[in-house]
Design an enzyme around this catalytic site. Structure first.
Site, PDB file in Angstrom:
ATOM      1  N   TRP A  92      18.126  60.464  46.087  1.00 22.09           N
ATOM      2  CA  TRP A  92      18.825  60.808  47.433  1.00 22.09           C
ATOM      3  C   TRP A  92      18.288  62.167  47.880  1.00 22.09           C
ATOM      4  CZ3 TRP A  92      21.558  57.267  48.924  1.00 22.09           C
ATOM      5  CH2 TRP A  92      22.177  56.204  47.914  1.00 22.09           C
TER       6      TRP A  92
ATOM      7  N   ASP B 127      24.152  68.760  48.421  1.00 23.41           N
ATOM      8  CA  ASP B 127      24.649  67.284  48.308  1.00 23.41           C
ATOM      9  C   ASP B 127      25.524  67.283  47.062  1.00 23.41           C
ATOM     10  OD1 ASP B 127      25.444  64.832  47.779  1.00 23.41           O
ATOM     11  OD2 ASP B 127      23.345  64.095  48.494  1.00 23.41           O
TER      12      ASP B 127
ATOM     13  N   LYS C 194      32.560  58.966  44.950  1.00 23.55           N
ATOM     14  CA  LYS C 194      32.236  58.972  43.689  1.00 23.55           C
ATOM     15  C   LYS C 194      33.384  59.604  42.808  1.00 23.55           C
ATOM     16  CE  LYS C 194      28.388  57.561  44.842  1.00 23.55           C
ATOM     17  NZ  LYS C 194      27.303  58.495  45.493  1.00 23.55           N
TER      18      LYS C 194
END
Ligand SMILES: *Cc1c(COP(=O)(O)O)cnc(C)c1O
Length: 355
Positions: free
Chosen positions: A99, A166, A190
């Site tokens: 990511w 993030d 999540k």
């Protein structure tokens, strides 16, 4: 059979969130209509959006001068929105996984990217240390929890330039000193809500950092001024997010939740270390994520991987297969996952060892 949901995302949500959302599907807030069918500008939904923003601020102790946004597009859209809005000349990135790398790739479209450190040499199984954040960078970007590789930055550090994080997979898992960050973002799927809503916590003084024209929907300013209502926001996921936030507050907030999360992770870590069949992929305790625990079969036992996966699946463990770039197993221990699910996984590992 009782099932235990270890999926990495979308992933387990509190029963409370699911029950309340199910009720609102047929009758939202006593309106007699569904949460799916109501105007986002109705007073009933504005109240939901306002309360969700309020609870975000309260639970994360967000100081004055920040705005909470609920947007579409996922964390992946933020990979581009961040440099679009903030990168003039150069940005700094910490490369801690898939990511993080994807985020840096988008930034290269807008200017120079300096990768200050990377853990790619060891398939991202540690968090680099001892790096220097360049003072001439427009911002420094980190991924606090590396969902795929099971590493986590658990402390909020000081940065000489605006720090952007993030936090898709560890938001609300621990107290965060938001004042150290210029912007925090993440997909909600999540630890918060069903897929479809992206949260952004932005320091108001970060608006208008670049000269370039920005399409309206991609400018943070649009959404700050429009109070997340510039266009139709993801109504249903925002409603569900509010239910999770209420549940979290009722559980005692993030500090309480962190204690439970640490206990869950330690229980599983301890079994992986004790059980000769398994081994952690992240060797350094300090770097091990409390949200995503990645482990593989130990040396000499690699051939038992498929058998364990089948055994665990029969025992009701769902979603423990590791990401293809790591292999082995990954157990995601998000807030909503009860301790008893970790106990069940540990029991399953012990039983497999006896066999
Ligand atoms: C899942 C994940 C993403 C991608 O999120 P999308 O909402 O699917 O774009 C980005 N970063 C991290 C850390 C993630 O875990």
């Amino acid at each position: 059979m009782k099932v235990h949901n270890f999926y990495a995302g979308p992933s387990i949500l509190p029963d409370y969130t699911i029950e309340q959302t199910a009720k609102a599907l047929t009758d939202f807030a006593g309106t007699g209509i569904s949460i799916m069918s109501i105007s986002h500008r109705s007073k009933e939904f504005i109240a939901v959006s306002d309360e969700a923003q309020q609870l975000f601020k309260e639970l994360l102790n967000i100081p004055e001068g920040y705005t909470v946004l609920f947007l579409g597009g996922g964390a992946s859209t933020q990979f581009a929105m961040v440099p679009f809005n903030f990168l003039n000349k150069k940005a700094a990135y910490l490369n801690t996984g898939t990511w993080a790398k994807k985020a840096a790739k988008e930034a290269k479209l807008f200017g120079e990217v300096e990768v200050v450190a990377s853990s790619e040499d060891k398939n991202f199984n540690y968090i680099p240390t001892g790096f220097t954040i360049p003072k001439d960078a427009d911002y420094f970007h980190i991924t606090t929890n590396n969902t795929i590789f099971g590493t986590e930055i658990k402390e909020d550090f000081d940065s000489p330039v605006p720090l952007i994080a993030d936090m898709s997979s560890d938001i609300f898992s621990r107290p965060v000193d938001v004042s150290k960050y210029a912007l925090i973002y993440g997909g909600a799927q999540k630890n918060l809500a069903p897929a479809g809503v992206t949260f952004v916590i932005i320091k108001n003084e970060m608006l208008e950092r670049v000269q370039r024209p920005i399409p309206t929907m991609f400018a943070y300013k649009t959404h700050v001024e429009g109070e997340s209502m510039f266009n139709t926001p993801p109504v249903l996921p925002i409603f569900a997010a509010l239910q999770t936030l209420k549940w979290l507050k009722n559980k005692g907030g993030v500090a309480e939740m962190n204690k439970i999360n640490v206990a869950k992770a330690e229980m599983l870590h301890a079994e992986i270390e004790r059980n000769p069949l398994f081994k952690m992929t992240v060797p350094n305790k300090k770097d091990q994520s409390i949200m995503n625990v990645c482990f593989v079969m130990s040396e000499g036992n690699e051939d038992k991987e498929k058998a364990f996966l089948e055994f665990a699946t029969q025992k009701g463990m769902i979603g423990i297969k590791g990401h293809r770039s790591v292999g082995g197993f990954r157990a995601s221990l998000y807030n909503a996952l009860p301790l008893e699910s970790v106990e069940a996984l540990v029991a399953c590992m012990k039983e497999f060892e006896k066999k």
